[in-house]
Structures are given as C-alpha cells and as structure tokens.
Scaffold this motif. Structure first.
Motif, mmCIF file in Angstrom:
data_model
loop_
_atom_site.group_PDB
_atom_site.id
_atom_site.type_symbol
_atom_site.label_atom_id
_atom_site.label_comp_id
_atom_site.label_asym_id
_atom_site.label_seq_id
_atom_site.Cartn_x
_atom_site.Cartn_y
_atom_site.Cartn_z
ATOM 1 N N MET A 139 -4.739 16.266 -17.313
ATOM 2 C CA MET A 139 -5.310 14.978 -17.308
ATOM 3 C C MET A 139 -5.288 14.400 -18.788
ATOM 4 S SD MET A 139 -7.711 17.249 -17.342
ATOM 5 C CE MET A 139 -8.410 17.476 -15.217
ATOM 6 N N TYR A 140 -5.406 15.176 -19.825
ATOM 7 C CA TYR A 140 -5.699 14.726 -21.223
ATOM 8 C C TYR A 140 -4.355 14.266 -21.660
ATOM 9 C CZ TYR A 140 -9.224 18.335 -20.117
ATOM 10 O OH TYR A 140 -10.180 18.946 -19.790
ATOM 11 N N ILE A 195 -5.184 15.173 -9.508
ATOM 12 C CA ILE A 195 -6.162 14.805 -10.440
ATOM 13 C C ILE A 195 -5.712 15.408 -11.697
ATOM 14 C CG2 ILE A 195 -7.938 14.233 -8.943
ATOM 15 C CD1 ILE A 195 -9.041 16.973 -9.407
ATOM 16 N N CYS A 253 -5.727 18.713 -12.606
ATOM 17 C CA CYS A 253 -6.502 19.817 -12.854
ATOM 18 C C CYS A 253 -5.585 20.880 -12.841
ATOM 19 C CB CYS A 253 -7.484 19.993 -11.681
ATOM 20 S SG CYS A 253 -7.074 20.548 -10.118
ATOM 21 N N GLY A 305 -18.383 13.005 -13.986
ATOM 22 C CA GLY A 305 -17.290 13.821 -14.763
ATOM 23 C C GLY A 305 -16.107 12.835 -14.778
ATOM 24 N N GLY A 306 -15.728 11.821 -14.040
ATOM 25 C CA GLY A 306 -14.679 10.715 -14.057
ATOM 26 C C GLY A 306 -15.056 9.585 -15.061
ATOM 27 N N LYS A 349 -10.044 10.734 -17.104
ATOM 28 C CA LYS A 349 -10.310 11.436 -15.786
ATOM 29 C C LYS A 349 -10.375 10.293 -14.772
ATOM 30 C CE LYS A 349 -11.755 15.171 -15.248
ATOM 31 N NZ LYS A 349 -13.164 15.902 -15.734
ATOM 32 N N ASP A 383 -10.216 11.266 -11.217
ATOM 33 C CA ASP A 383 -11.271 11.667 -10.404
ATOM 34 C C ASP A 383 -12.046 10.623 -9.618
ATOM 35 O OD1 ASP A 383 -10.665 14.199 -11.788
ATOM 36 O OD2 ASP A 383 -12.657 14.626 -12.532
ATOM 37 N N GLU A 396 -15.375 17.829 -22.800
ATOM 38 C CA GLU A 396 -14.715 16.512 -22.468
ATOM 39 C C GLU A 396 -15.609 15.394 -22.673
ATOM 40 O OE1 GLU A 396 -12.130 17.728 -18.574
ATOM 41 O OE2 GLU A 396 -13.979 16.802 -18.139
ATOM 42 N N SER A 409 -14.599 12.284 -25.185
ATOM 43 C CA SER A 409 -14.733 10.960 -24.773
ATOM 44 C C SER A 409 -15.561 10.220 -25.810
ATOM 45 C CB SER A 409 -15.454 10.732 -23.395
ATOM 46 O OG SER A 409 -15.632 9.679 -22.889
ATOM 47 N N ASN A 441 -4.493 23.433 -19.230
ATOM 48 C CA ASN A 441 -5.721 22.724 -19.438
ATOM 49 C C ASN A 441 -6.714 23.141 -20.352
ATOM 50 O OD1 ASN A 441 -4.444 21.960 -16.966
ATOM 51 N ND2 ASN A 441 -6.240 20.676 -16.400
#
Length: 677
Positions: A299-300, A374, A376, A456-457, A462, A465, A549, A553, A581
């Motif tokens: 997802m990054y 997602i 993951c 988390g989203g 993210k 999510d 994470e 962010s 990941n």
C-alpha cells in the motif's frame, strides 16, 4: 437494488472487445498471474481447487486469464513435484486436467493463457532448495544468503530447459489454452538473471552482448513455436527496469540512483529484440527480487505505479501490445492507460482475489459493491511465503471456492446471534450470518463501524482500509443487518437479547506506558485520528507497524519525527507482515527522514520532550508530543457475563488474539460460516 453515486457505468470503453497480439479478448481486463501454490496434484496436474478458482474469475467478467506460473522440469532448481503445476512432469495428466480448466473458462467467453516458467535460479527459496547449492547464470550471491555463491549453469542444463518448453508448448495447445506466457524476463527469475549483465558474467554464447544474454529467452520461444506452431501466441512477462541499487537493495519511489540491473534504455532495446524473436505481447511491470516491493507493491506504493514505465516503453515501441499491472483497480487509471495506448489490457491480480466479480460489478456501474484489495499481501504473498498456499486477507473464500455455497439456515436452525463489536471481525461475522439466513444483531459502542481500522486507515497510503469499512457498511445495509451504534453491551442487554449465540468481537485495547508529567503523551490510535494537533516535533515510542506508519504519515505533513525503539531495529517485533511490505516500510522510515533511536529505553517526559536511556545515560529528545505505540492486548471482559447468562458464545478477532485485519476477518468468517444449533 439501492441507488449509488456509481450507478452509471464508468468508462464503458474498458468493456469493449480488443486484441492483444493475435488473441481476441472481450474487454480490456486481464487477470494477472499469481503463484498457483496449493493448486497442483502430486503429479503436477491442476487440482479441482484450481479449476474452480479460475472458473470463478472467468464468471466474474475477466477477459483474459493468465494462470499462475507453472514450472517446467528443471533439475538444476530441483523444485519438488506437487508444489506447483508442471506441464512436463506428467504431460498426459496435465493435459487432461487442463482441458477441464480451459473448457470451464471458455464457457464464460474468457480466454486463458498458460504461464510457464524456466526456473528460479539465485532467487529460489531455501525451503525448496533443500540444502543444495543454488544455480545462476554465473557465480553470484544467492538472494537469501549472500554468503552462498551460486553455481554457474552448464550449457547442457540450459538446453535441457529449452527442450522442456518444447513439450510445454505442445501440451498447452492440445489442452486448449489460448497461448503461453513465458515466465520471465522479469523480477529477477532465471531468464531475467541471464538477461541482466549485473547477474550474467558468462563469456560463452549466453553472455556478453544483450543479444547473447537474451539467447536463452529466444531459444525458449523458438522451441514453443516448433512444437505448438508458429501461429500459437506466446507472450512474455517482462520488466523494462529492475530498480536495483545493489544485491538485495532496492530503490525508493522517486529516488535518484544508479541502476545496477536493467535500465529503461536497455529495457526498450530488449523489448524490440524479444518481439523480433517471436513474443507477440509483453506483460509489463518493474522490479526484481532485490527490490521486491516493486514487483509486489504494498500500500506504500502509488496506484498505477507501473504506468509511467509502460508509457515510456509504449512511446518508444508503439507496435508492441502491452499488458500493464500495478494496483490498477481504479477505473480512472485503467481508462487513462488504455486511452493513450499504453495498455492494451489492464491486469488485475490481487483485486480479483479480493473480489472475483470485480469486472462484472464495474461493468454494471456498481463500483461501490467491489470488495477492495488493501494491498496488505498477507493472504497472497504472505501465505505463499509461509504456507505455500494462495489465499486473500479480505476474502476468506479465495482459493476455497469449492466451499460455496455457504450452508443455509432453515426455519428450524435459524439463530438470533448477538455480535458485540463492530470492527472487521464483527462486521464479517454479521455479513456471513446474514448471507446464510441467520439473524445477526450487531452492537457497537462507538458511533461508527470499523474499530481500530478507522485509525489505521488515516495515513494517505491506507485509503483502501477505509474503503473496506465502507464496503462492509454497504453490505450490512443491503443485507438488512440490525446495527446499533453508540450501544455499549452489558449484562442486562445480554440477558434480554434473546440471543441463541453470542460473538464477542470487542477488539483490543492499547498497551499504555506511564511516562509521568510533561509534554502531552498520546496513544497511537488517538494520534492517527488527530495528526495535525501533535505539533512540529513528535517522538513515537515503539517502532512496530503502527509507529512506523504514523511516522511516515507525519513526515508527509512536514513534522519532525523520532522513533524510540527498545529493540535493535524497528519492525523487529510485529504482527505478521509480508516480506515486501515489511521491507518497504523499513526502508521508507529512513528514506523519509525519520530519526530512529534503537536499543533505547523511554524513561519519562519533561516540559521539553522525552528523556531516554542510552547505554545507561539519559538523553533528552525534544518533542511537543510523545506518542506511545507499544501494541495492543485483547479485550474480552464480557466473556464472564456471557458465561453467566448461559448463552453459547465465541470470542473472535483481536478480542481472541491481537494480529491484523486478515486474521480478524478470517475469524469472523470461520465462526459465522459454520455456526449452527
């Protein structure tokens, strides 16, 4: 059917017929290849699980299916029989089981291409290697243990593999496949190792010039055409750029670096040569095992990450049909890539695991009903790494399609099920119970469904999510599930619920750290939900996934961040994380300028920041806010109340064991799919 902002078909041109090379396809969507672990019989044929898996995706609207890689027999690699399908181990069995597969797929007007690989070489995993010395084009470091030097393959071994492709081509055509895709001058597999000068130091006919380094790949396509005919379509999985900084070291997105693998100039030259040899289409990505988070993007990575490289290739070689993958589930991205000719087909791999019906739903204008991937990679790559079995974190029935349909409740067996907690475990349980005809009643103490996934989203990377939560909300609404928000369950509610069964899905609670008085101390969940209030300098205590994470962010917002980690490095103690990941998140921490103080103990806050202990000496780390991210613990205090009420129950998700989204969803599915009086 409910109305939706997506009620109109977006980009109907994506669903028009097209042609990739000589293969006519009903739309512009391909299913990308994913390792068919768990799909083989002991003799190398397709098992029934595999046939149902691919037939389900064909029924879901995919135009062209590319199977997961099937290896030809390669004694130098020594892949054990039965691990993955093999068209040359027992050609008769492979042909018979493939006939069942291709006929099922063709019934839905989909095409199917057999992906066949030459081998792993230096990237073969230790568990498969079995203590033998790995092979490679030359004596170079083994990917998983650089202290081991690979053995150089002999010409006889190369020719033996080429001969195997001659068999594979004939079998594929007889079995009804619409073509073969050769795996691969991509990702650092054996053919790619031969093609890249960084790995290939040979001085014979298979080394030196680019043409010589591509000789192996050339002989493979020529062998297929010899046995299957010149008109049998042969594609190639191809990476025009490797993203390698050094052995085992990949580049970050946007980073300026010296490419040690294949650069775009050579990639364009190689593409022209490969097509001249007889490959009629290229399935494009970028990356290698040395930069695995490019080949398997977490997802990054940005959505559509391969499109810029495919576009360069298309502009230089507009005559070459390209299949383009790389987080392409957004129809806007897909339409843009096909509109300018960059992609003839858009390849969806993991999104078809998450939702086999994705293409049909998009074609009906119901993008809102698509269960999102997602990224993951825990169910797909992670399960392949650890258990040699392909699965999906958000779709527990992926590669388990034989278990459909779920057992349905009758008037005699129908149950009223009280679900305490509206996180993903509780929502999945409610969804499955409702699909089975039971009566789930879900109570969530907060004013919103989603649990800790809401926090988390929050980082920009993210967003899927949060899309997953939204998908669950729509599912529960369409299924008519009774949901009570802002409803805290207690003993009285349990007693008067009339429930036949209780599912305790109350999730987890953060582990807290008493750091005394000073600057504000905030727990990671709260920090994620209100990042702009933390100030310009933040210290995060704990370098697990949540801490890292959050740090990335905050750096996106221009905030200075220091991670204080008691262990020797970040991400040492963590919930399960796929290698790609894990590696990218680890590398991003340094690349984004996050300071890491490892092997350091947090002591207490002051008015100026956080005092830490380094080798027995105190040091002040300046901060306006300190965030604690030291993990979670299960929360299931209601268990005693349910026991006292005498109602049967299960504890699921993080309330049972703190892990990740995948295990929470799988818990909810497993219990709800089998629950019976």
């Amino acid at each position: 059917m409910s109305t939706s902002v997506f009620s109109q078909v977006q980009h109907p041109e994506l669903f028009e017929p097209t042609r990739v090379g000589s293969i006519e396809v009903k739309n512009h969507y391909a299913m990308g290849p994913m390792g068919p672990l768990g799909f083989s019989t002991a003799e190398g044929g397709w098992n029934q699980r595999a046939i149902e898996f691919y037939a389900t995706r064909a029924r879901g609207g995919i135009g062209l299916i590319i199977t997961g890689v099937c290896q030809v027999t390669n004694p130098a690699d020594g892949v054990p029989p039965g691990l993955i399908p093999n068209p040359t181990l027992s050609p008769g069995l492979f042909l018979t089981t493939s006939r069942d597969l291709t006929e099922r797929v063709h019934a839905y007007d989909a095409k199917i291409v057999l992906q066949v690989g030459a081998g792993f070489g230096r990237v073969i995993i230790p568990g498969v290697l079995g203590g033998r010395r790995p092979v490679a084009p030359s004596e170079i470091p083994y990917r998983w243990d650089p202290s081991i030097t690979c053995r150089e393959m002999t010409v006889e071994e190369i020719q033996g593999i080429v001969a195997q492709f001659r068999i594979a081509g004939m079998v594929a055509r007889e079995a009804g496949f619409d073509g073969i895709q050769v795996h691969a001058v991509h990702e650092g597999y054996l053919l790619d190792q031969f093609a890249i000068s960084y790995f290939n130091h040979r001085t014979d006919a298979y080394g030196g010039s680019l043409g010589n380094r591509l000789r192996f790949a050339r002989e493979v396509v020529e062998a297929i055409h010899e046995s299957a005919g010149a008109d049998f379509p042969v594609q190639l999985r191809f990476s025009p750029k490797s993203m390698i900084k050094d052995f085992g070291v990949g580049a970050m997105p946007g980073e300026t670096f010296d490419e040690m693998g294949r650069d775009m100039d050579e990639g364009i030259e190689a593409a022209r040569l490969l097509v001249s040899y007889g490959y009629e289409a290229l399935d494009v990505d970028v990356g290698s095992y040395d930069s695995w988070y490019w080949s398997h993007p977490p997802m990054y990575q940005a959505k559509g990450l391969y499109v810029p490289y495919a576009r360069q290739l298309h502009e230089a070689c507009p005559e070459i049909p390209l299949i383009v993958a790389g987080r392409m589930d957004d129809p806007e991205l897909a339409a843009a890539a096909t509109a300018d000719g960059t992609a003839t087909l858009v390849s969806l791999a993991r999104p078809t695991l998450a939702d086999p019906e994705i293409v049909n739903k998009l074609q009906r204008g119901r993008r809102d009903l698509v269960r999102p991937c997602i990224s993951c990679q825990e169910g797909c790559i992670g399960r392949i790494e650890k258990y040699s079995s392909l699965r999906c974190a958000v779709n527990p029935l992926a590669a388990r399609e034989l278990e459909r349909p779920l057992p349905q409740a009758t008037d005699r067996t129908r149950m009223r099920v009280l679900i305490v907690g509206g996180g993903v475990a509780g929502m999945e349980a409610a969804r499955v119970l409702a699909e089975r005809g039971h009566l789930p009643v879900l109570h969530e103490a907060s004013e919103r469904l989603g649990g800790v996934v809401i926090a988390g989203g929050q980082p920009s990377f993210k967003e899927d999510d949060l899309a997953l939560i939204a998908w669950y909300e729509r599912q529960l609404a369409e299924l008519g599930v009774e949901v009570h928000l802002g409803s805290r369950v207690d003993a009285e509610l349990i007693r008067r619920s009339g429930a036949d069964h209780v599912l305790i899905a109350t999730g987890s609670t953060p582990r807290l750290l008493d750091l005394g008085e000073g600057v504000p101390v905030v727990e990671a969940t709260d920090a994620l939900l209100d990042q702009d209030s933390l100030g310009e300098r933040v210290v995060i205590v704990g370098g697990g996934t949540s801490g890292c994470e959050l740090a990335i962010s905050l750096r996106e917002r221009g905030i200075e961040v220091t991670i204080v980690e008691a262990l020797a490095d970040v991400l040492k103690k963590n919930a399960p994380t796929c290698m790609a990941n894990h590696a990218m998140l680890h590398d991003l921490v340094a690349y984004r300028g996050v300071e890491v103080l490892a092997g350091v103990r947090a002591e207490h806050v002051t008015d100026a920041g956080l005092l830490v202990s380094v080798d027995g000496e105190e040091r002040l780390v300046p901060a306006q806010t300190v965030v604690t991210a030291i993990g979670y613990k299960p929360r299931h205090e209601l268990e005693a109340e349910v026991k006292a009420a005498g109602i049967p129950y299960h504890v699921i998700g993080d309330a049972r064991r703190c892990a990740n989204i995948m295990y929470a969803i799988w818990d909810g599915f497993e219990v709800a799919s089998q629950l019976a009086k």
